[in-house]
Motif scaffolding. Structure first.
Motif, PDB file in Angstrom:
ATOM      1  N   GLY A  11       0.568  -1.363   0.045  1.00 42.97           N
ATOM      2  CA  GLY A  11       0.019   0.057  -0.310  1.00 42.97           C
ATOM      3  C   GLY A  11       0.567   0.924  -0.108  1.00 42.97           C
ATOM      4  N   GLN A  12      -0.049   2.420   1.071  1.00 48.94           N
ATOM      5  CA  GLN A  12       1.003   3.244   1.247  1.00 48.94           C
ATOM      6  C   GLN A  12       2.626   3.457   1.096  1.00 48.94           C
ATOM      7  N   GLY A  13       3.563   4.294   0.984  1.00 49.70           N
ATOM      8  CA  GLY A  13       4.761   3.816   0.799  1.00 49.70           C
ATOM      9  C   GLY A  13       5.085   3.107   0.123  1.00 49.70           C
ATOM     10  N   TYR A  14       4.795   2.431  -0.742  1.00 53.60           N
ATOM     11  CA  TYR A  14       5.533   0.651  -1.744  1.00 53.60           C
ATOM     12  C   TYR A  14       4.999   1.296  -2.800  1.00 53.60           C
ATOM     13  N   GLU A  15       4.928   2.495  -3.064  1.00 48.58           N
ATOM     14  CA  GLU A  15       4.493   3.057  -4.725  1.00 48.58           C
ATOM     15  C   GLU A  15       5.496   2.255  -5.783  1.00 48.58           C
ATOM     16  N   ALA A  16       6.785   3.151  -4.885  1.00 47.49           N
ATOM     17  CA  ALA A  16       7.892   2.674  -6.373  1.00 47.49           C
ATOM     18  C   ALA A  16       8.419   1.215  -5.646  1.00 47.49           C
ATOM     19  N   ALA A  17       7.194  -0.104  -5.501  1.00 50.14           N
ATOM     20  CA  ALA A  17       8.442  -1.420  -5.290  1.00 50.14           C
ATOM     21  C   ALA A  17       7.933  -1.941  -7.033  1.00 50.14           C
ATOM     22  N   ASP A  18       7.713  -1.423  -8.374  1.00 46.43           N
ATOM     23  CA  ASP A  18       7.313  -2.208  -9.366  1.00 46.43           C
ATOM     24  C   ASP A  18       8.635  -1.613 -10.095  1.00 46.43           C
ATOM     25  N   ASP A  19       9.182   0.030  -9.648  1.00 44.66           N
ATOM     26  CA  ASP A  19      10.238   0.192 -10.516  1.00 44.66           C
ATOM     27  C   ASP A  19      11.040  -0.004  -9.640  1.00 44.66           C
ATOM     28  N   TRP A  20      11.008  -0.809  -8.577  1.00 42.68           N
ATOM     29  CA  TRP A  20      12.695  -1.188  -7.568  1.00 42.68           C
ATOM     30  C   TRP A  20      13.093  -3.058  -8.877  1.00 42.68           C
ATOM     31  N   ALA A  21      11.901  -3.055  -8.654  1.00 49.14           N
ATOM     32  CA  ALA A  21      11.620  -4.507  -9.928  1.00 49.14           C
ATOM     33  C   ALA A  21      12.180  -4.134 -10.964  1.00 49.14           C
ATOM     34  N   ALA A  22      11.478  -3.083 -12.421  1.00 50.42           N
ATOM     35  CA  ALA A  22      12.108  -3.236 -13.744  1.00 50.42           C
ATOM     36  C   ALA A  22      13.273  -3.062 -13.707  1.00 50.42           C
ATOM     37  N   LEU A  23      14.815  -2.242 -12.535  1.00 50.19           N
ATOM     38  CA  LEU A  23      15.427  -1.265 -12.558  1.00 50.19           C
ATOM     39  C   LEU A  23      16.513  -3.276 -12.518  1.00 50.19           C
ATOM     40  N   LEU A  24      15.655  -3.691 -11.658  1.00 51.25           N
ATOM     41  CA  LEU A  24      16.419  -5.383 -11.319  1.00 51.25           C
ATOM     42  C   LEU A  24      16.261  -6.123 -12.143  1.00 51.25           C
ATOM     43  N   ALA A  25      15.554  -6.174 -12.823  1.00 47.38           N
ATOM     44  CA  ALA A  25      15.191  -6.972 -13.908  1.00 47.38           C
ATOM     45  C   ALA A  25      16.185  -6.635 -15.028  1.00 47.38           C
ATOM     46  N   CYS A  26      16.869  -5.143 -15.448  1.00 49.31           N
ATOM     47  CA  CYS A  26      17.850  -5.290 -15.975  1.00 49.31           C
ATOM     48  C   CYS A  26      19.121  -5.581 -15.644  1.00 49.31           C
ATOM     49  N   ALA A  27      19.160  -5.927 -14.749  1.00 50.90           N
ATOM     50  CA  ALA A  27      20.722  -6.920 -14.099  1.00 50.90           C
ATOM     51  C   ALA A  27      20.455  -8.141 -15.674  1.00 50.90           C
ATOM     52  N   PHE A  28      19.425  -8.937 -15.283  1.00 48.70           N
ATOM     53  CA  PHE A  28      18.875 -10.058 -15.195  1.00 48.70           C
ATOM     54  C   PHE A  28      19.115  -9.891 -17.158  1.00 48.70           C
ATOM     55  N   ILE A  29      18.798  -8.401 -18.088  1.00 46.22           N
ATOM     56  CA  ILE A  29      18.126  -8.720 -19.022  1.00 46.22           C
ATOM     57  C   ILE A  29      19.775  -8.168 -19.628  1.00 46.22           C
ATOM     58  N   ALA A  30      20.935  -7.417 -19.319  1.00 39.95           N
ATOM     59  CA  ALA A  30      22.215  -7.352 -19.126  1.00 39.95           C
ATOM     60  C   ALA A  30      22.370  -8.407 -19.393  1.00 39.95           C
ATOM     61  N   TYR A  31      22.152  -9.200 -18.329  1.00 34.11           N
ATOM     62  CA  TYR A  31      23.710 -10.750 -18.485  1.00 34.11           C
ATOM     63  C   TYR A  31      22.501 -11.640 -19.578  1.00 34.11           C
ATOM     64  N   ASN A  32      21.698 -11.817 -19.930  1.00 34.42           N
ATOM     65  CA  ASN A  32      21.867 -12.317 -21.421  1.00 34.42           C
ATOM     66  C   ASN A  32      22.234 -11.710 -21.907  1.00 34.42           C
ATOM     67  N   GLY A  33      22.334 -10.725 -22.869  1.00 36.59           N
ATOM     68  CA  GLY A  33      22.888 -10.722 -23.763  1.00 36.59           C
ATOM     69  C   GLY A  33      24.449 -10.325 -23.899  1.00 36.59           C
ATOM     70  N   VAL A  34      24.862 -10.040 -22.819  1.00 36.19           N
ATOM     71  CA  VAL A  34      26.391 -10.770 -22.636  1.00 36.19           C
ATOM     72  C   VAL A  34      26.532 -12.342 -23.161  1.00 36.19           C
ATOM     73  N   GLY A  35      26.042 -13.423 -22.393  1.00 37.19           N
ATOM     74  CA  GLY A  35      25.429 -14.519 -23.439  1.00 37.19           C
ATOM     75  C   GLY A  35      25.392 -14.483 -25.395  1.00 37.19           C
ATOM     76  N   ILE A  36      24.310 -13.809 -25.316  1.00 38.50           N
ATOM     77  CA  ILE A  36      23.868 -13.943 -26.510  1.00 38.50           C
ATOM     78  C   ILE A  36      25.234 -13.097 -27.588  1.00 38.50           C
ATOM     79  N   ALA A  37      25.634 -12.620 -26.899  1.00 39.44           N
ATOM     80  CA  ALA A  37      26.901 -11.472 -27.787  1.00 39.44           C
ATOM     81  C   ALA A  37      27.809 -12.758 -27.902  1.00 39.44           C
ATOM     82  N   ARG A  38      28.189 -13.259 -26.740  1.00 40.88           N
ATOM     83  CA  ARG A  38      29.589 -13.426 -26.751  1.00 40.88           C
ATOM     84  C   ARG A  38      29.429 -15.218 -27.719  1.00 40.88           C
ATOM     85  N   ALA A  39      28.135 -15.936 -28.027  1.00 34.52           N
ATOM     86  CA  ALA A  39      27.433 -16.746 -28.497  1.00 34.52           C
ATOM     87  C   ALA A  39      28.273 -16.658 -30.149  1.00 34.52           C
TER      88      ALA A  39
END
Length: 261
Positions: free
Chosen positions: A183-211
């Motif tokens: 509820g109130q005070g946790y409005e940015a939780a999904d934004d933090w989740a999106a920021l965390l997901a960027c790390a997964f996306i970049a990690y996959n990008g490294v694997g794709i580029a190496r291959a």
């Protein structure tokens, strides 16, 4: 004994099958991207809007992969005596670039949303995200099954691109769930989740580029593949000894330089 024409027909069939599956992925990205964009705007979730942006970027990268397979299906010619298989590896490299750009763009906007007060997400975005995760993971596994048969770098890149989309959606699901429950005070939780997901996306990008870079730079195939080729060559009547055996991957086929006694 297979002739060069037989080999080309096999490569062409593989390229056409791969392009067809990638085409279905393009349609899937368009449908899910539009659904996530509408849900993110209506449900006040930047994580979902960012997820939609990635899906729409996936459409562009999938078009590059599709074009790569269409080029790879062309027969050898005077300028390309070994065929056009490297086109699929180049497409995989472009996909890696798109993945990195998507990760950087989503991270930038996520930080902006975190420091900017805004309304919390709506709980009805959760069922949509659950559906997206299930569909994307299913399609990723389907592409990986085809990659297991053909061993194409671009197919693996496409599969992991769909999986990174599923990971982004899963992170958004967790963030929105925290925002809804907290509820109130946790409005940015999904934004933090999106920021965390960027790390997964970049990690996959490294694997794709190496291959992709490995194939473009003619990195050798796994030792098990070379040993199997040596075994098959040694089983041919009249072959006493296999001396040299060099194997390189070129798109949907293998190029073998072999010297036998």
């Amino acid at each position: 004994m297979p002739t060069p024409n037989d080999n080309h027909r096999t490569v062409t069939l593989r390229a056409e099958n791969s392009a067809r599956l990638v085409g279905w992925g393009i349609l899937l990205n368009l449908v899910l991207g539009a659904a996530k964009l509408a849900g993110g705007i209506w449900g006040h979730s930047y994580a979902l809007v960012a997820d939609a942006a990635e899906s729409l970027l996936d459409t562009l990268s999938s078009l590059l992969v599709w074009a790569g397979f269409r080029v790879a299906a062309k027969p050898p010619d005077a300028d390309h005596p070994y065929g056009h298989g490297k086109a699929s590896a180049l497409a995989g490299l472009f996909v890696a670039g798109v993945v990195f750009l998507a990760a950087a763009g989503i991270a930038w906007e996520s930080v902006h949303e975190i420091i900017t007060p805004h309304q919390g997400p709506h709980w009805l975005t959760l069922p949509l995200l659950a559906l997206v995760v299930a569909v994307k993971e299913y399609f990723s596994r389907r592409v990986l099954r085809l990659d297991a048969q053909y061993g194409a770098t671009a197919l693996k890149a496409e599969a992991w691109h769909h999986r990174s989309d599923a990971l982004t959606s899963a992170a958004a699901f967790v963030g929105i769930a925290i925002g809804v429950i907290g509820g109130q005070g946790y409005e940015a939780a999904d934004d933090w989740a999106a920021l965390l997901a960027c790390a997964f996306i970049a990690y996959n990008g490294v694997g794709i580029a190496r291959a992709a870079l490995g194939e473009i730079m003619d990195t050798v195939v796994p030792l098990e593949t070379e040993l199997e080729i040596r075994r098959l060559a040694g089983a041919v009547p009249g072959v006493r000894y296999v001396e040299k055996c060099r194997v390189l991957r070129s798109g949907l086929s293998l190029l073998v330089d072999i010297h036998v006694h």
